[in-house]
Design a protein around this motif. Structure first.
Motif, PDB file in Angstrom:
ATOM      1  N   CYS A  25      34.440   1.559  38.620  1.00 56.94           N
ATOM      2  CA  CYS A  25      35.901   1.419  38.544  1.00 56.94           C
ATOM      3  C   CYS A  25      36.349   0.067  39.107  1.00 56.94           C
ATOM      4  O   CYS A  25      37.359  -0.007  39.805  1.00 56.94           O
ATOM      5  CB  CYS A  25      36.584   2.552  39.318  1.00 56.94           C
ATOM      6  SG  CYS A  25      36.276   4.179  38.639  1.00 56.94           S
ATOM      7  N   ARG A  26      35.617  -0.960  38.822  1.00 57.50           N
ATOM      8  CA  ARG A  26      36.006  -2.275  39.317  1.00 57.50           C
ATOM      9  C   ARG A  26      37.322  -2.709  38.687  1.00 57.50           C
ATOM     10  O   ARG A  26      37.607  -2.400  37.530  1.00 57.50           O
ATOM     11  CB  ARG A  26      34.930  -3.313  38.988  1.00 57.50           C
ATOM     12  CG  ARG A  26      33.635  -3.131  39.770  1.00 57.50           C
ATOM     13  CD  ARG A  26      32.661  -4.235  39.422  1.00 57.50           C
ATOM     14  NE  ARG A  26      31.361  -4.007  40.052  1.00 57.50           N
ATOM     15  CZ  ARG A  26      30.304  -4.789  39.870  1.00 57.50           C
ATOM     16  NH1 ARG A  26      30.413  -5.859  39.084  1.00 57.50           N
ATOM     17  NH2 ARG A  26      29.160  -4.528  40.458  1.00 57.50           N
ATOM     18  N   GLN A  27      38.099  -3.428  39.451  1.00 59.69           N
ATOM     19  CA  GLN A  27      39.362  -3.941  38.942  1.00 59.69           C
ATOM     20  C   GLN A  27      39.114  -5.193  38.116  1.00 59.69           C
ATOM     21  O   GLN A  27      38.239  -6.000  38.425  1.00 59.69           O
ATOM     22  CB  GLN A  27      40.306  -4.277  40.111  1.00 59.69           C
ATOM     23  CG  GLN A  27      40.753  -3.053  40.897  1.00 59.69           C
ATOM     24  CD  GLN A  27      41.606  -3.435  42.085  1.00 59.69           C
ATOM     25  OE1 GLN A  27      41.409  -4.473  42.680  1.00 59.69           O
ATOM     26  NE2 GLN A  27      42.556  -2.592  42.422  1.00 59.69           N
ATOM     27  N   ASN A  28      39.891  -5.329  37.063  1.00 55.99           N
ATOM     28  CA  ASN A  28      39.821  -6.539  36.251  1.00 55.99           C
ATOM     29  C   ASN A  28      40.618  -7.639  36.933  1.00 55.99           C
ATOM     30  O   ASN A  28      41.839  -7.569  37.019  1.00 55.99           O
ATOM     31  CB  ASN A  28      40.378  -6.268  34.851  1.00 55.99           C
ATOM     32  CG  ASN A  28      39.505  -5.298  34.074  1.00 55.99           C
ATOM     33  OD1 ASN A  28      38.280  -5.332  34.188  1.00 55.99           O
ATOM     34  ND2 ASN A  28      40.126  -4.436  33.285  1.00 55.99           N
ATOM     35  N   ARG A  29      39.925  -8.605  37.446  1.00 54.97           N
ATOM     36  CA  ARG A  29      40.581  -9.694  38.162  1.00 54.97           C
ATOM     37  C   ARG A  29      40.472 -10.985  37.349  1.00 54.97           C
ATOM     38  O   ARG A  29      39.540 -11.179  36.576  1.00 54.97           O
ATOM     39  CB  ARG A  29      39.959  -9.899  39.545  1.00 54.97           C
ATOM     40  CG  ARG A  29      40.151  -8.703  40.465  1.00 54.97           C
ATOM     41  CD  ARG A  29      39.584  -9.020  41.835  1.00 54.97           C
ATOM     42  NE  ARG A  29      39.785  -7.918  42.750  1.00 54.97           N
ATOM     43  CZ  ARG A  29      40.881  -7.713  43.456  1.00 54.97           C
ATOM     44  NH1 ARG A  29      41.893  -8.556  43.320  1.00 54.97           N
ATOM     45  NH2 ARG A  29      40.990  -6.700  44.281  1.00 54.97           N
ATOM     46  N   LYS A  30      41.427 -11.849  37.564  1.00 54.82           N
ATOM     47  CA  LYS A  30      41.427 -13.142  36.892  1.00 54.82           C
ATOM     48  C   LYS A  30      40.241 -13.963  37.402  1.00 54.82           C
ATOM     49  O   LYS A  30      40.007 -14.075  38.600  1.00 54.82           O
ATOM     50  CB  LYS A  30      42.736 -13.873  37.182  1.00 54.82           C
ATOM     51  CG  LYS A  30      42.852 -15.195  36.447  1.00 54.82           C
ATOM     52  CD  LYS A  30      44.207 -15.844  36.739  1.00 54.82           C
ATOM     53  CE  LYS A  30      44.319 -17.185  36.019  1.00 54.82           C
ATOM     54  NZ  LYS A  30      45.620 -17.840  36.297  1.00 54.82           N
ATOM     55  N   LYS A  31      39.466 -14.494  36.460  1.00 51.82           N
ATOM     56  CA  LYS A  31      38.302 -15.273  36.841  1.00 51.82           C
ATOM     57  C   LYS A  31      38.725 -16.576  37.506  1.00 51.82           C
ATOM     58  O   LYS A  31      39.714 -17.193  37.101  1.00 51.82           O
ATOM     59  CB  LYS A  31      37.450 -15.574  35.619  1.00 51.82           C
ATOM     60  CG  LYS A  31      36.777 -14.342  35.023  1.00 51.82           C
ATOM     61  CD  LYS A  31      35.860 -14.717  33.866  1.00 51.82           C
ATOM     62  CE  LYS A  31      35.169 -13.482  33.309  1.00 51.82           C
ATOM     63  NZ  LYS A  31      34.263 -13.823  32.169  1.00 51.82           N
ATOM     64  N   ARG A  32      37.967 -16.958  38.498  1.00 51.84           N
ATOM     65  CA  ARG A  32      38.252 -18.211  39.189  1.00 51.84           C
ATOM     66  C   ARG A  32      37.932 -19.382  38.275  1.00 51.84           C
ATOM     67  O   ARG A  32      36.875 -19.417  37.621  1.00 51.84           O
ATOM     68  CB  ARG A  32      37.429 -18.304  40.472  1.00 51.84           C
ATOM     69  CG  ARG A  32      37.828 -19.494  41.336  1.00 51.84           C
ATOM     70  CD  ARG A  32      37.064 -19.492  42.637  1.00 51.84           C
ATOM     71  NE  ARG A  32      35.671 -19.841  42.439  1.00 51.84           N
ATOM     72  CZ  ARG A  32      34.806 -20.027  43.428  1.00 51.84           C
ATOM     73  NH1 ARG A  32      35.193 -19.841  44.677  1.00 51.84           N
ATOM     74  NH2 ARG A  32      33.554 -20.339  43.182  1.00 51.84           N
ATOM     75  N   GLY A  33      38.845 -20.321  38.189  1.00 54.51           N
ATOM     76  CA  GLY A  33      38.639 -21.473  37.332  1.00 54.51           C
ATOM     77  C   GLY A  33      37.657 -22.477  37.931  1.00 54.51           C
ATOM     78  O   GLY A  33      37.149 -22.295  39.032  1.00 54.51           O
TER      79      GLY A  33
END
Length: 449
Positions: free
Chosen positions: A434-442
């Motif tokens: 159930c990992r959260q979808n996080r914005k990938k680090r640029g």
């Protein structure tokens, strides 16, 4: 050294003597190794259904902490088979763990047992069982399922402050408690009226009509949602929160009076040092008199309290009003409270004490809900959020010691599993995440010296 003891092995590994071909127990420091080979049994090919024959063994290492403060590893020589017809190989049934797992059934059970105790953080369980926090998170995601449950007859609603777990722009979680069973019913990621309404609207009307009592603090959206979705319920304000407001208003009066006094004066000394005489219950006022260096005389606590009231008549008036309401809150039945409520409310309204204006407004705005708190439908106890507050304290403690929980779904599963006796776990060979979808680090450029 080696301890060949089949009976001991069967207890540690939960298998029968007839299944064991060869076994040894070897200790090396704090680690115990269970060397085990099982009797080879006939096996049918899982691919073509043909007859299989023995084809050697394959070593499997399985974590198995059967003894406290010792690491345990099963060195399982799994029976290997080969099919005469299709020539494919297979491994015999593993009685110690799921296929592909390096953790035994006992280790999984111990992990779930410790996860049911919120005094243990994931890192503490990880250290005790020698498995990673990531793996424990996977067990929470996979083995705990919060199925639909019937709404409780007496529902408590409370909030919990958490910027990390709450929905964006909220800051507060909404806690729902079964006051009758003294257990956590559910937890929402926002206390907003819209979020609570969407949640409650998902229950059938037949269930919602069976809710008899709802206890809340003085948050208007809770009241509105309860009236809308629980048409047959009685709404009660938690008396603890009400008395807390009263004490806060009274203490503000004391502080304002103290700030008007000259620093270090006798009046300042009385308001600063002896404020506990005004807010603490069961103080022995008639203690033996002792010499007071400031006043150069012998005084007991009653003398000091009288000096406070003589110096500040408004403080005495505020104190008597405070104690009159607390006496009603503590001792009166519903009928007695209903008979005296208007009189007490009017005394607060006419007292002219600015600091009591907030509490006076509460008395008139929430009159019906305050009186409902004097009902005693269960075990002769007033309707309140006492159990809700108890659960709230446990959740706050868990959040403070865990330091950094941000996955709400995982948090919800664990706390409901830990604080609801009717929620159980189920071990399966299928793992979920159930990992959260996080914005990938640029991309970034490393700073150069």
């Amino acid at each position: 050294f080696t301890i060949p003891n089949i009976d001991f092995t069967t207890i540690m590994l939960n298998i029968s003597n007839s299944d064991i071909k060869k076994s040894d127990i070897i200790t090396d420091g704090d680690t115990i190794y269970y060397d085990i080979t099982l009797v080879r049994k006939p096996m049918t090919c899982p691919y073509c259904g043909g007859k299989m024959i023995g084809h050697g063994h394959k070593l499997r290492l399985i974590k198995h902490p059967a003894i406290r403060n010792h690491s345990g590893i099963i060195r399982y020589n799994a029976n290997r088979y080969i099919c005469k017809e299709c020539n494919k190989t297979a491994i015999g049934k593993n009685p110690f763990s799921f296929p592909g797992f390096n953790s035994s059934f006992l280790l999984l059970q111990n992990a779930m047992r410790l996860l049911a105790n919120l005094n243990y953080t994931l890192s503490m369980i990880s250290d005790e069982l020698d498995i990673s926090s990531t793996q424990l998170s996977t067990y929470i995601d996979s083995y705990i399922t919060i199925s639909a449950r019937t709404l409780p007859e007496c529902l408590g609603i409370e909030e919990l402050h958490s910027k990390e777990l709450s929905r964006r722009n909220s800051g507060y979680l909404c806690i729902l408690v079964d006051n009758e069973k003294h257990s956590l019913y559910d937890i929402l990621d926002s206390r907003s009226k819209m979020n609570l309404s969407l949640y409650l609207s998902g229950f059938p009307k037949e269930q919602r009509c069976k809710v008899k009592y709802v206890t809340i603090d003085m948050w208007e959206p809770y009241k509105d949602a309860a009236k809308t979705y629980f048409p047959n319920c009685i709404i009660a304000v938690d008396p603890f929160h009400l008395v807390k407001h009263l004490h806060s208003n009274f203490d503000q009066l004391r502080i304002n009076l103290m700030n008007q006094c000259e620093y270090g004066s006798n009046a300042y000394y009385l308001l600063k040092k002896w404020s506990r005489l005004l807010v603490t219950d069961n103080v022995n006022l008639d203690n033996e008199r002792v010499y007071n260096r400031r006043f150069h005389t012998w005084l007991n606590r009653r003398d000091l309290k009288d000096m406070l009231f003589d110096s500040f008549p408004v403080l005495k008036q505020a104190y008597e009003l405070k104690e009159s309401y607390r006496r009603m809150n503590r001792e009166y039945s519903y009928e007695e409270a209903a008979a005296h409520y208007d009189k007490i409310s009017d005394r607060f309204r006419r007292c002219g004490i600015t600091q009591y204006e907030e509490f006076t407004n509460i008395l008139f705005t929430w009159k019906e809900e305050i009186l409902n708190s004097f009902l005693r439908p269960y075990n002769d106890r007033k309707l309140s959020n006492a159990y809700t507050e108890n659960i709230n304290i446990q959740l706050r403690t868990y959040l403070s010691v865990s330091r950094g929980i941000s996955n709400f779904s995982r948090f919800r599963k664990r706390v409901i599993y830990a604080l609801s006796p009717d929620i159980r776990y189920a071990l399966t060979s299928t793992l979920s995440d159930c990992r959260q979808n996080r914005k990938k680090r640029g991309s970034y450029h490393k700073a150069r010296d």
